[in-house]
Design an enzyme around this catalytic site. Structure first.
Site, PDB file in Angstrom:
ATOM      1  N   GLU A 290       0.992  -1.215   0.073  1.00 44.19           N
ATOM      2  CA  GLU A 290      -0.179  -0.020   0.013  1.00 44.19           C
ATOM      3  C   GLU A 290       0.806   1.038   0.251  1.00 44.19           C
ATOM      4  OE1 GLU A 290      -3.981   1.551   2.467  1.00 44.19           O
ATOM      5  OE2 GLU A 290      -2.192   0.623   3.760  1.00 44.19           O
TER       6      GLU A 290
ATOM      7  N   LYS B 110     -10.023   0.205  -2.223  1.00 44.01           N
ATOM      8  CA  LYS B 110      -9.870  -0.051  -0.601  1.00 44.01           C
ATOM      9  C   LYS B 110     -11.476   0.476  -0.016  1.00 44.01           C
ATOM     10  CE  LYS B 110      -7.524   0.883   3.587  1.00 44.01           C
ATOM     11  NZ  LYS B 110      -6.243   1.422   4.128  1.00 44.01           N
TER      12      LYS B 110
ATOM     13  N   CYS C 182      -4.721  -3.387   3.423  1.00 47.94           N
ATOM     14  CA  CYS C 182      -4.458  -3.089   4.864  1.00 47.94           C
ATOM     15  C   CYS C 182      -5.878  -3.275   5.574  1.00 47.94           C
ATOM     16  CB  CYS C 182      -4.195  -1.485   4.631  1.00 47.94           C
ATOM     17  SG  CYS C 182      -3.211  -0.969   6.210  1.00 47.94           S
TER      18      CYS C 182
END
Length: 264
Positions: free
Chosen positions: A40, A113, A153
């Site tokens: 990321e 995301k 993440c």
């Protein structure tokens, strides 16, 4: 198929980060990898969250995407391109986007995301939603005979996302976990996602002290369907490589057919 998780310690210099990413991808190929994943924010870890707005790209255009496409094509490599800022519908927001490039250099998948990180410990607070616009759709792609589910993440804490990808052989989790949460939860959550979904997990991470004084946990790793850590880079720049073994997948799913026993 051999896969590689590339660990970086990115900073605010876009050009330097792209050079470092290219070097790590070349190293992955030199070690036999056919698929490699970047972390990321591989392209930029600025001094402020809002710094990424100035580097936001339109899908299909920009130096970050050009570098990923060129590397995939020249190295004949599947690349899970960590995340990069892609322009959102609102001018003061971006999407934190994973783009996947095939060995021909073409974009074959996009994942934005979904879950945005935030915390407030009473002394300080942080909220990704101040700059990021969340995605809404799970995304998977096929790399030859490998079905890959994408996440980023903080998504790691939401197991229902990964259930949406079953059946698949590999889950990807590019990340920039904080040192504090990473120390306690990173490996635990990665191994849990691997075990409960009976598939491999590739987790390329940011890992070290950044120019903006942030420290990330690192420990980029590859985990097998039984929860065994096959390769790890604790801290600093590096590449973790391991093989995806179809026979191992079949063995785990046969001896403990938990996916077939699901009721909900």
């Amino acid at each position: 198929m051999k896969i590689a998780a590339c660990q970086m310690v990115s900073g605010p210099d876009l050009g330097a980060n792209l050079v470092a990413a290219s070097r790590l991808l070349e190293s992955a190929v030199a070690q036999g990898a056919q698929l490699a994943a970047l972390p990321e924010y591989f392209c930029l870890m600025g001094h402020h969250d809002s710094d990424k707005l100035a580097y936001a790209e339109t899908l299909g255009h920009g130096p970050i995407q050009a570098m990923l496409s060129r590397a995939a094509r020249e190295l004949r490599l599947w690349i899970i391109g960590g995340t990069l800022p892609i322009k959102a519908d609102t001018p003061d927001r971006v999407r934190n986007t994973t783009l996947v490039f095939s060995p021909s250099g073409e974009v074959v998948a996009r994942y934005d995301k979904i879950h945005l990180f935030a915390y407030d410990n009473g002394r300080e607070s942080y909220d990704e939603a101040r700059v990021l616009e969340p995605g809404t759709q799970p995304t998977a792609f096929d790399a030859e005979q490998l079905r890959v589910g994408l996440s980023v993440c903080y998504d790691l804490r939401f197991p229902e996302l990964y259930r949406a990808y079953n059946p698949c052989e590999l889950l990807a989790v590019p990340a920039a976990f904080t040192y504090t949460t990473g120390e306690k939860h990173w490996e635990l959550l990665l191994r849990a996602r691997a075990v409960e979904n009976q598939c491999y997990v590739i987790a390329p991470a940011q890992g070290g002290k950044h120019e903006n004084d942030r420290r990330t946990w690192g420990h980029s790793m590859i985990v097998d369907p039984w929860g065994e850590v096959l390769a790890v880079v604790p801290e600093g720049e590096g590449v973790a490589c391991a093989d995806i073994d179809p026979a191992r997948l079949a063995q785990v799913r046969q001896q403990l057919p938990a996916l077939a026993h699901r009721k909900l």
